[in-house]
Design a protein around this motif. Structure first.
Motif, PDB file in Angstrom:
ATOM      1  N   LEU A 191       0.825  -1.206   0.000  1.00 54.87           N
ATOM      2  CA  LEU A 191       0.000   0.000   0.000  1.00 54.87           C
ATOM      3  C   LEU A 191       0.857   1.253   0.000  1.00 54.87           C
ATOM      4  O   LEU A 191       0.519   2.229  -0.670  1.00 54.87           O
ATOM      5  CB  LEU A 191      -0.954  -0.015   1.192  1.00 54.87           C
ATOM      6  CG  LEU A 191      -2.047  -1.075   1.127  1.00 54.87           C
ATOM      7  CD1 LEU A 191      -2.812  -1.145   2.433  1.00 54.87           C
ATOM      8  CD2 LEU A 191      -2.992  -0.814  -0.038  1.00 54.87           C
ATOM      9  N   ALA A 251      -8.662  -4.614  -0.616  1.00 56.50           N
ATOM     10  CA  ALA A 251      -9.772  -3.841  -0.055  1.00 56.50           C
ATOM     11  C   ALA A 251     -10.037  -4.123   1.425  1.00 56.50           C
ATOM     12  O   ALA A 251     -10.296  -3.185   2.187  1.00 56.50           O
ATOM     13  CB  ALA A 251     -11.042  -4.042  -0.879  1.00 56.50           C
ATOM     14  N   TRP A 283     -13.464  -0.169  -1.216  1.00 58.75           N
ATOM     15  CA  TRP A 283     -12.534   0.506  -0.315  1.00 58.75           C
ATOM     16  C   TRP A 283     -13.237   1.538   0.570  1.00 58.75           C
ATOM     17  O   TRP A 283     -12.601   2.268   1.312  1.00 58.75           O
ATOM     18  CB  TRP A 283     -11.419   1.179  -1.109  1.00 58.75           C
ATOM     19  CG  TRP A 283     -10.414   0.197  -1.651  1.00 58.75           C
ATOM     20  CD1 TRP A 283     -10.662  -0.866  -2.478  1.00 58.75           C
ATOM     21  CD2 TRP A 283      -9.016   0.184  -1.401  1.00 58.75           C
ATOM     22  NE1 TRP A 283      -9.497  -1.528  -2.756  1.00 58.75           N
ATOM     23  CE2 TRP A 283      -8.464  -0.897  -2.119  1.00 58.75           C
ATOM     24  CE3 TRP A 283      -8.170   1.002  -0.658  1.00 58.75           C
ATOM     25  CZ2 TRP A 283      -7.118  -1.197  -2.091  1.00 58.75           C
ATOM     26  CZ3 TRP A 283      -6.815   0.711  -0.648  1.00 58.75           C
ATOM     27  CH2 TRP A 283      -6.304  -0.380  -1.346  1.00 58.75           C
ATOM     28  N   GLU A 284     -14.566   1.599   0.526  1.00 58.27           N
ATOM     29  CA  GLU A 284     -15.311   2.535   1.348  1.00 58.27           C
ATOM     30  C   GLU A 284     -15.144   2.117   2.810  1.00 58.27           C
ATOM     31  O   GLU A 284     -15.245   0.942   3.135  1.00 58.27           O
ATOM     32  CB  GLU A 284     -16.801   2.534   0.983  1.00 58.27           C
ATOM     33  CG  GLU A 284     -17.091   2.839  -0.474  1.00 58.27           C
ATOM     34  CD  GLU A 284     -16.933   1.642  -1.421  1.00 58.27           C
ATOM     35  OE1 GLU A 284     -16.755   0.497  -0.945  1.00 58.27           O
ATOM     36  OE2 GLU A 284     -16.955   1.865  -2.625  1.00 58.27           O
ATOM     37  N   SER A 285     -14.904   3.086   3.692  1.00 54.89           N
ATOM     38  CA  SER A 285     -14.635   2.705   5.074  1.00 54.89           C
ATOM     39  C   SER A 285     -15.295   3.585   6.130  1.00 54.89           C
ATOM     40  O   SER A 285     -15.294   3.219   7.300  1.00 54.89           O
ATOM     41  CB  SER A 285     -13.123   2.655   5.314  1.00 54.89           C
ATOM     42  OG  SER A 285     -12.538   3.880   4.959  1.00 54.89           O
ATOM     43  N   ALA A 336      -8.566   6.434  -2.567  1.00 55.92           N
ATOM     44  CA  ALA A 336      -9.023   5.092  -2.929  1.00 55.92           C
ATOM     45  C   ALA A 336     -10.462   4.854  -2.504  1.00 55.92           C
ATOM     46  O   ALA A 336     -11.204   4.141  -3.194  1.00 55.92           O
ATOM     47  CB  ALA A 336      -8.108   4.046  -2.310  1.00 55.92           C
ATOM     48  N   GLU A 337     -10.867   5.444  -1.403  1.00 56.86           N
ATOM     49  CA  GLU A 337     -12.244   5.263  -0.936  1.00 56.86           C
ATOM     50  C   GLU A 337     -13.239   5.739  -1.993  1.00 56.86           C
ATOM     51  O   GLU A 337     -14.301   5.144  -2.173  1.00 56.86           O
ATOM     52  CB  GLU A 337     -12.452   6.017   0.375  1.00 56.86           C
ATOM     53  CG  GLU A 337     -13.769   5.734   1.009  1.00 56.86           C
ATOM     54  CD  GLU A 337     -13.872   6.259   2.430  1.00 56.86           C
ATOM     55  OE1 GLU A 337     -14.882   5.924   3.062  1.00 56.86           O
ATOM     56  OE2 GLU A 337     -12.973   6.976   2.899  1.00 56.86           O
ATOM     57  N   ALA A 358      -6.607  -4.775  -6.372  1.00 55.77           N
ATOM     58  CA  ALA A 358      -7.413  -3.799  -5.635  1.00 55.77           C
ATOM     59  C   ALA A 358      -8.482  -4.503  -4.802  1.00 55.77           C
ATOM     60  O   ALA A 358      -8.726  -4.143  -3.642  1.00 55.77           O
ATOM     61  CB  ALA A 358      -8.043  -2.797  -6.595  1.00 55.77           C
ATOM     62  N   ALA A 406      -8.344  -1.872   3.914  1.00 50.95           N
ATOM     63  CA  ALA A 406      -8.676  -0.451   3.878  1.00 50.95           C
ATOM     64  C   ALA A 406      -9.619  -0.063   5.008  1.00 50.95           C
ATOM     65  O   ALA A 406     -10.313   0.940   4.929  1.00 50.95           O
ATOM     66  CB  ALA A 406      -9.289  -0.087   2.519  1.00 50.95           C
ATOM     67  N   ARG A 407      -9.648  -0.854   6.054  1.00 53.23           N
ATOM     68  CA  ARG A 407     -10.482  -0.562   7.221  1.00 53.23           C
ATOM     69  C   ARG A 407      -9.662  -0.777   8.485  1.00 53.23           C
ATOM     70  O   ARG A 407      -9.060  -1.835   8.664  1.00 53.23           O
ATOM     71  CB  ARG A 407     -11.708  -1.472   7.252  1.00 53.23           C
ATOM     72  CG  ARG A 407     -12.741  -1.076   6.247  1.00 53.23           C
ATOM     73  CD  ARG A 407     -13.814  -2.152   6.080  1.00 53.23           C
ATOM     74  NE  ARG A 407     -14.468  -2.045   4.792  1.00 53.23           N
ATOM     75  CZ  ARG A 407     -13.957  -2.432   3.630  1.00 53.23           C
ATOM     76  NH1 ARG A 407     -12.769  -2.960   3.579  1.00 53.23           N
ATOM     77  NH2 ARG A 407     -14.624  -2.282   2.510  1.00 53.23           N
ATOM     78  N   PHE A 414      -5.511   6.205   0.985  1.00 53.54           N
ATOM     79  CA  PHE A 414      -6.805   5.774   1.519  1.00 53.54           C
ATOM     80  C   PHE A 414      -7.897   6.820   1.281  1.00 53.54           C
ATOM     81  O   PHE A 414      -9.048   6.469   1.055  1.00 53.54           O
ATOM     82  CB  PHE A 414      -6.702   5.446   3.003  1.00 53.54           C
ATOM     83  CG  PHE A 414      -5.984   4.150   3.277  1.00 53.54           C
ATOM     84  CD1 PHE A 414      -6.424   2.956   2.717  1.00 53.54           C
ATOM     85  CD2 PHE A 414      -4.875   4.115   4.097  1.00 53.54           C
ATOM     86  CE1 PHE A 414      -5.774   1.757   2.958  1.00 53.54           C
ATOM     87  CE2 PHE A 414      -4.215   2.925   4.358  1.00 53.54           C
ATOM     88  CZ  PHE A 414      -4.674   1.743   3.787  1.00 53.54           C
ATOM     89  N   SER A 440     -12.008   4.268   8.579  1.00 50.56           N
ATOM     90  CA  SER A 440     -10.941   4.573   7.637  1.00 50.56           C
ATOM     91  C   SER A 440      -9.576   4.569   8.317  1.00 50.56           C
ATOM     92  O   SER A 440      -9.410   5.138   9.404  1.00 50.56           O
ATOM     93  CB  SER A 440     -11.174   5.953   7.016  1.00 50.56           C
ATOM     94  OG  SER A 440     -10.069   6.309   6.202  1.00 50.56           O
TER      95      SER A 440
END
Length: 132
Positions: free
Chosen positions: A23, A45, A85-87, A78-79, A41, A48-49, A75, A91
């Motif tokens: 990353l 993913a 990748w939504e966090s 990417a979100e 990706a 990414a949390r 991050f 995040s």
């Protein structure tokens, strides 16, 4: 440096350090999708949390300020740019930014940059209820 050589279908076991290194490398790329193909990706993913596959608060302690800023930018973007990748308030940006602030190394313009590149209302400070 390129991260697109990593093949998630190859069955390689990823350690937390390997993920952080992948990353951090992707964070420095100005390529579309950070140089990650769709499979990479998707495989990255879950990382990414915060509190999921990687304890980003703990990892942040080991990283230098340049890597922290690079990962915050990765991050944040990417979100919005990578599916899955939504966090929200989980995040990694939040513990990474906290570590920068703890060290006194938080760039003055970083909050404005984050807000200009994200619609995640929790960035960079986190959930208000968690801070009370």
């Amino acid at each position: 440096m390129s991260v697109e050589n990593w093949d998630p279908r190859a069955g390689a076991v990823l350690t937390h350090r390997t993920v952080v290194q992948l990353l951090a490398a992707a964070a420095r790329l100005e390529e579309p999708r950070f140089g990650l193909d769709a499979a990479a990706a998707g495989a990255l993913a879950p990382f990414a949390r915060h509190g999921g596959s990687v304890d980003w608060a703990q990892e942040a302690e080991r990283l230098d300020p340049a890597d922290l800023v690079a990962l915050i930018r990765l991050f944040t973007r990417a979100e919005a740019e990578l599916a899955g990748w939504e966090s929200g308030d989980a995040s990694p940006v939040i513990p990474l930014a906290r570590e920068l602030k703890r060290r006194g190394a938080y760039p003055a313009d970083l909050t404005a940059w984050i807000r200009a590149h994200s619609d995640n209302r929790f960035l960079p400070y986190g959930n208000l209820m968690d801070r009370l």
